[in-house]
Motif scaffolding. Structure first.
Motif, short mmCIF file in Angstrom:
data_model
loop_
_atom_site.label_atom_id
_atom_site.label_comp_id
_atom_site.label_asym_id
_atom_site.label_seq_id
_atom_site.Cartn_x
_atom_site.Cartn_y
_atom_site.Cartn_z
N ALA A 1 -13.88 5.97 2.68
CA ALA A 1 -12.72 6.51 1.97
C ALA A 1 -11.66 6.95 2.96
N VAL A 2 -10.41 6.86 2.52
CA VAL A 2 -9.30 7.29 3.36
C VAL A 2 -8.41 8.23 2.56
N PRO A 3 -7.84 9.27 3.21
CA PRO A 3 -6.82 10.08 2.54
C PRO A 3 -5.66 9.18 2.13
N LEU A 4 -4.96 9.57 1.09
CA LEU A 4 -3.90 8.73 0.56
C LEU A 4 -2.86 8.39 1.63
N ALA A 5 -2.61 9.32 2.53
CA ALA A 5 -1.62 9.07 3.57
C ALA A 5 -2.03 7.95 4.53
N ARG A 6 -3.33 7.61 4.55
CA ARG A 6 -3.82 6.55 5.44
C ARG A 6 -3.99 5.21 4.73
N LEU A 7 -3.63 5.14 3.46
CA LEU A 7 -3.83 3.90 2.72
C LEU A 7 -3.02 2.76 3.32
N GLU A 8 -1.78 3.03 3.71
CA GLU A 8 -0.95 1.98 4.29
C GLU A 8 -1.60 1.41 5.56
N HIS A 9 -2.11 2.28 6.43
CA HIS A 9 -2.77 1.81 7.64
C HIS A 9 -4.03 1.03 7.31
N ALA A 10 -4.80 1.52 6.32
CA ALA A 10 -6.04 0.83 5.94
C ALA A 10 -5.74 -0.57 5.41
N ALA A 11 -4.68 -0.70 4.62
CA ALA A 11 -4.33 -2.00 4.08
C ALA A 11 -3.82 -2.94 5.15
N THR A 12 -3.15 -2.39 6.15
CA THR A 12 -2.56 -3.21 7.22
C THR A 12 -3.61 -3.63 8.24
N TRP A 13 -4.41 -2.70 8.71
CA TRP A 13 -5.32 -2.94 9.83
C TRP A 13 -6.79 -2.81 9.47
N GLY A 14 -7.08 -2.36 8.29
CA GLY A 14 -8.46 -2.23 7.87
C GLY A 14 -9.12 -0.95 8.36
N ALA B 1 0.83 -1.21 0.00
CA ALA B 1 0.00 0.00 0.00
C ALA B 1 0.86 1.26 0.00
N ALA B 2 1.96 1.24 0.73
CA ALA B 2 2.84 2.40 0.75
C ALA B 2 3.41 2.67 -0.63
N ALA B 3 3.79 1.61 -1.34
CA ALA B 3 4.30 1.77 -2.71
C ALA B 3 3.20 2.27 -3.64
N ALA B 4 2.00 1.75 -3.47
CA ALA B 4 0.88 2.18 -4.30
C ALA B 4 0.55 3.65 -4.05
N ALA B 5 0.62 4.06 -2.80
CA ALA B 5 0.33 5.46 -2.46
C ALA B 5 1.32 6.41 -3.15
N THR B 6 2.57 6.01 -3.22
CA THR B 6 3.57 6.84 -3.91
C THR B 6 3.22 6.99 -5.39
#
Length: 462
Positions: free
Chosen positions: A43-56, A13-18
């Motif tokens: 919906a989540v701001p792009l900066a929260r995508l990594e957290h959303a993918a990790t923890w939902g 998710a972090a790579a996708a956000a970049t």
């Protein structure tokens, strides 16, 4: 989902956000489809995508019991007290920027319990499971949804006013809304959808779009993406799109036809062609088709799941109101498409004509695969093909041929669905109960409504 899976998803998710940031995306929509066939989102701001993918992302389980008007019913497995929480995880393999909504991206989402277990009512997971069961027997499937919608000049809550006035299939309708249709195609291309065809349809203001076949999970994801792209593009043009099974009572409704073919995994060959069975099917292709045909009455509770569905599903209405099959027969519930001469090995497929866009596409394909697999297990065979409009046949001739009408009400479909052992074994008690409770909730909601009122209530919900 264990800790290693979570860590991997977070890194992806972090790579996708970049990558998305380079495309000026600022937020990601996580979408799933509920039991009533309505796309719900967080919906989540792009900066929260990594957290959303990790923890939902938290989402209430009661949404499984929503009706089309957002009221809630109570079943054994959904609804009831507003307690508990699920976690919504984006599928990063299907994460795409939305060309129709600049600055936004879309990811279909899977739902898990807080302990990481798959939620038993998560329809994407149900479809994955059916695909895996088919794969374990050496088969795969390819699928695509046809999308029909009608475009109105007026806004939400208004009556339907066709946005174009040309004749059915006429060039005039393309000319009237050429900028709009161009932008639909550009937006879909920008989001990675392989469109194969677009054209004016029969009903006033109605268009149809077809896309390339893909694996069933991808096909369902694409169906959601197409619908929301069309909806967003329509609004940007000052129009409103309706995917309701019945936009106007006096005209033909919108279909959500499902195209489906069975493929041998080890040889990558299409079982719907190259055989000596009906219309060139192989024995396995015939058995798969026969399984679907046999279970169509029960399948309607998923594929034609609204009260409005049965205003569309009428004889001679191009909706497939009779449980029969036929090569290139547009009035058969199961149309067999042979493909052009020389292309049959690739193009031959089944078209389920009795389904409509109020269906949850994941549930629809999961149920179809289960029915087809049951046909494979029993080596089912097809009855004689029907080569004319079954409604035009004398009643005695229809009865002699075993051509029966499909359920004419949602209540009849639900009864068949609950009584179907194949679907119960495949989908599980939680799905059977929740689907039935939600369908009966809509029946009660609209029990005293006239056809005109049902049409008006449903028009802008799908």
């Amino acid at each position: 989902m264990d800790l290693d899976d979570r860590t991997l998803q977070g890194a992806r998710a972090a790579a996708a956000a970049t990558r998305l940031a380079d495309q000026d995306v600022i937020a990601v929509i996580l979408v799933w489809v509920d039991t009533s066939g309505i796309a719900r989102v967080k919906a989540v701001p792009l900066a929260r995508l990594e957290h959303a993918a990790t923890w939902g992302v938290g989402v209430p389980p009661g949404l499984d019991a929503f009706l089309l008007d957002d009221s809630v019913v109570t079943g054994r497995y959904a609804g009831g007290a507003p307690v508990g929480d699920l976690r919504l995880h984006p599928d990063l393999d299907r994460l795409v920027p939305l060309a129709a909504l600049p600055g936004w991206a879309l990811a279909p989402a899977d739902r898990y319990a807080q302990d990481g277990a798959v939620h038993p009512l998560d329809s994407r997971s149900l479809l994955r499971r059916e695909m895996a069961r088919l794969s374990s027997q050496g088969w795969s499937a390819r699928a695509a949804f046809e999308m029909e919608w009608a475009v109105s000049k007026k806004g939400w809550g208004d009556d339907f006013t066709p946005a174009c006035n040309g004749p059915a299939y006429g060039m005039t309708r393309v000319s009237e809304l050429s900028d709009y249709l161009r932008d639909v195609l550009l937006a879909l291309e920008g989001s990675g959808v392989a469109v194969e065809q677009i054209h004016p349809e029969y009903a006033p203001g109605q268009y149809e779009l077809t896309v390339a076949a893909e694996d069933p999970l991808g096909a369902a994801d694409t169906a959601v993406l197409v619908r929301e792209t069309v909806r967003a593009t329509s609004l940007r043009h000052g129009l409103v799109a309706s995917f309701s099974p019945k936009t106007e009572l006096a005209s033909l409704g919108n279909g959500g036809h499902v195209h489906l073919s069975l493929w041998r995994r080890d040889t990558d060959t299409n079982a719907m062609a190259g055989g000596d069975g009906p219309s060139g099917m192989t024995p396995s292709g015939e058995a798969f088709a026969a399984g679907i045909l046999r279970h169509l009455p029960a399948l309607l509770a998923i594929g034609a799941p609204s009260m409005a569905s049965y205003l569309r599903l009428v004889p001679s209405g191009r909706a497939g109101a009779y449980a029969c099959w036929g090569p290139e027969n547009r009035e058969a519930a199961l149309r067999f498409i042979t493909g052009a001469h020389g292309e049959q090995h690739r193009a031959a497929n089944l078209e389920v004509k009795c389904f409509d866009p109020s269906a949850n596409p994941y549930l629809a394909l999961a149920a179809l695969l289960a029915a087809g697999r049951a046909g494979l297990d029993t080596r089912a065979t097809l009855p004689a093909p029907v080569t004319t409009d079954p409604a035009a046949l004398p009643t005695q001739e229809r009865d002699h041929a075993g051509i029966t009408p499909l359920p004419t009400t949602l209540s009849e479909s639900v009864e068949a669905f609950e009584a179907d052992p194949v679907l119960r074994q495949a989908l599980g008690d939680a799905v059977i109960d929740t689907v039935s409770v939600v369908r009966r909730g809509e029946i009660a909601l609209l029990d005293d409504a006239t056809p005109e009122q049902i049409t008006a209530t449903t028009r802008w919900r799908h």
